[in-house]
Design an enzyme around this catalytic site. Structure first.
Site, PDB file in Angstrom:
ATOM      1  N   ASP A   1     -13.301  44.430  18.559  1.00  0.00           N
ATOM      2  CA  ASP A   1     -13.353  43.295  17.812  1.00  0.00           C
ATOM      3  C   ASP A   1     -14.886  42.835  17.632  1.00  0.00           C
ATOM      4  O   ASP A   1     -15.516  42.657  18.510  1.00  0.00           O
ATOM      5  CB  ASP A   1     -12.767  42.110  18.163  1.00  0.00           C
ATOM      6  CG  ASP A   1     -12.386  40.906  17.349  1.00  0.00           C
ATOM      7  OD1 ASP A   1     -13.419  40.603  16.308  1.00  0.00           O
ATOM      8  OD2 ASP A   1     -11.397  40.355  17.477  1.00  0.00           O
TER       9      ASP A   1
ATOM     10  N   HIS B   1     -10.583  43.294  15.127  1.00  0.00           N
ATOM     11  CA  HIS B   1     -10.177  41.759  14.711  1.00  0.00           C
ATOM     12  C   HIS B   1      -8.554  41.868  13.850  1.00  0.00           C
ATOM     13  O   HIS B   1      -8.128  41.248  14.096  1.00  0.00           O
ATOM     14  CB  HIS B   1     -11.194  41.290  13.853  1.00  0.00           C
ATOM     15  CG  HIS B   1     -10.960  39.627  13.958  1.00  0.00           C
ATOM     16  ND1 HIS B   1     -10.999  39.075  15.272  1.00  0.00           N
ATOM     17  CD2 HIS B   1     -10.897  38.788  12.935  1.00  0.00           C
ATOM     18  CE1 HIS B   1     -11.076  37.559  14.780  1.00  0.00           C
ATOM     19  NE2 HIS B   1     -10.840  37.594  13.709  1.00  0.00           N
TER      20      HIS B   1
ATOM     21  N   SER C   1      -7.598  33.958  15.661  1.00  0.00           N
ATOM     22  CA  SER C   1      -8.990  33.824  15.303  1.00  0.00           C
ATOM     23  C   SER C   1      -9.408  32.255  15.262  1.00  0.00           C
ATOM     24  O   SER C   1      -9.382  31.598  16.279  1.00  0.00           O
ATOM     25  CB  SER C   1      -9.141  34.520  13.912  1.00  0.00           C
ATOM     26  OG  SER C   1     -10.405  34.504  13.533  1.00  0.00           O
TER      27      SER C   1
END
Length: 471
Positions: free
Chosen positions: A380, A412, A278
């Protein structure tokens, strides 16, 4: 990317905040360096950002940590006691072995651990409260915060087991100091056996550039260590304690420490892999592009080299902020906050690796980059999977060996939390292990007969957590 829980109100960031300072000092025994942490915050105006002050009484410095500084070189034939003291200093808060010889030693070490946990909790709490001065109590922020709370409660059975491992496993060397700035520490996850040098993954955790913490990589570290891979989870300053340039600098320092010192912990310095998740994937990508530009230039001195990195793994990352900033705004990570983190709109290009690598002024920097593998779930919503596909295509266009691997229907957090907690076979995990063990027939044979990972959370709770996840 856990950014969506932090929306901002419409009030300007130009408002001034009253000065505040906090000091926490943890005292260790004579064999461990004491640590003083001073966090200060002053008024923030325009694109100015917080510059924290840190004074550490001592930090670990490897003889080879800086190739251009020979003042720290340990004399040849230095006594064993001296070397031992340096190793102990490098991990001032390392978790005590579960097989300590004496109860007093165990109690003393555990006491230090408790004090360190308290200091870290106090630090994170203070930074969170500071963040509230940037946030309003809008509907979107409140709903996402409540969703995050429910999400965490549903995954609590897994978090408890991972937390117990993190604090009590003898395989972890926690809070090794790698630099002289706040939060310049890393955790090492070591395999049980020490029969030869092990491959190493240097991991940069995510957290929307705001709530990242090295312990977020504990589940990954535990599971890779079970496959004979050392994992170094690198902590770094988050906003508002620092801005993106501070995060990139910290991550680079942590990577440098791993490259120059991992052999001391049983790692193979010729098999180091860099990984980010991320926001951590974005930071790590910024690091390798910046490092490539430095190495391609003339007269730039560096303490580590990209040639030491076998490959870069990017998980659910965003690499072009110019394209993503509006998406973040719609998701609740408001534009004004992102611009504060990234040091203003004029810096978005500099901290967009996909844009920087196409700059004709960087010479042959692209040719210095390691192989790049980008992993992303197609479901995501925090960062669209197109971000990884686009970056991989851009890298290939400038001659970098790159590929993107997409996981159909994965969100995600599916690839990083829910799937590992589900146990059994995990496609992402198996793909990473297979890449690292390529060419190692013995390791591949062990992987083939490795027992399935055990389940940490009941399936019904995982499904409910996925349905209410704010990410």
């Amino acid at each position: 990317m856990p950014s969506q829980i932090l929306p901002m109100s419409n009030r300007s960031l130009d408002s001034s905040f009253s000065s505040a300072a906090m000091m926490f000092k943890a005292k260790d025994d004579d064999n461990n360096p004491s640590t003083s942490l001073l966090l200060s915050s002053s008024s923030l105006e325009g694109t100015n950002y917080i510059k924290p002050i840190l004074s550490r009484a001592s930090s670990f410095t490897s003889p080879t940590h800086n190739n251009n500084n020979n003042n720290n070189t340990m004399p040849v034939g230095a006594p064993y006691a001296y070397q031992k003291r340096r190793r102990r200093a490098s991990s001032e808060d390392s978790l005590p072995s579960l097989h300590c010889d004496t109860a007093p030693i165990n109690a003393s070490s555990f006491g230090r651990d408790v004090r360190h946990v308290a200091s870290e909790t106090f630090l994170l709490t203070r930074l969170f409260l500071k963040m509230l001065t940037y946030l309003g109590l809008g509907y979107k922020w409140i709903t996402r915060f409540l969703a995050l709370g429910c999400y965490a409660i549903l995954l609590l059975p897994g978090f408890i087991q991972v937390g117990y491992y993190y604090f009590f496993s003898s395989q972890i060397r926690r809070s090794i100091v790698y630099g002289d700035k706040p939060r310049n520490r890393l955790d090492l996850y070591l395999p049980k056996n020490n029969n030869g040098p092990k491959p190493v993954v240097a991991f940069i955790t995510g957290g929307a550039w705001v709530i990242g913490y090295k312990a977020w990589g504990s589940l990954l570290g535990q599971q890779l260590a079970d496959r004979d891979i050392i994992v170094a989870c690198i902590d770094y300053r988050n906003f508002p304690q620092g801005t993106i340039s501070d995060m990139v600098t910290d991550a680079s320092e942590g990577i440098s420490f791993v490259c120059n010192n991992i052999a001391e912990y049983g790692g193979d310095p010729n098999r180091i892999y860099l990984m980010g998740q991320s926001a951590g994937a974005h930071i790590a990508a910024c690091v390798i592009v910046e490092q490539a530009i430095k190495e391609a230039g003339e007269g730039e001195s560096t303490s580590w080299s990209l040639s030491q990195i076998k490959a870069y793994f990017g998980l659910s990352g965003g690499y072009n902020l110019l394209n993503l900033i509006d998406h973040f705004h719609r998701r609740g990570l408001y534009r004004s906050l992102v611009l504060s983190i990234m040091e203003g709109e004029e810096s978005l290009r500099r901290f967009s690796p996909e844009v920087m690598i196409q700059d004709p002024n960087i010479g042959n920097a692209a040719s210095l980059l390691p192989s790049v593998v980008l992993y992303h779930g197609t479901a995501d919503q925090s960062i669209p999977s197109d971000a990884s596909k686009s970056f991989a295509e851009t890298l290939k266009s400038v001659g970098v060996r790159a590929e993107s691997i997409l996981y159909e229907g994965k969100s995600h957090t599916d690839v990083f939390l829910q799937d590992p907690m589900r146990g059994g076979k995990d496609d992402l995990f198996e793909d990473i292990v297979a890449y690292i063990h390529t060419g190692d027939a013995e390791a591949c044979a062990r992987d083939a007969v490795a027992p399935p990972r055990r389940r940490l959370v009941p399936e019904c709770m995982l499904l409910m957590a996925r349905s209410i996840s704010p990410f």
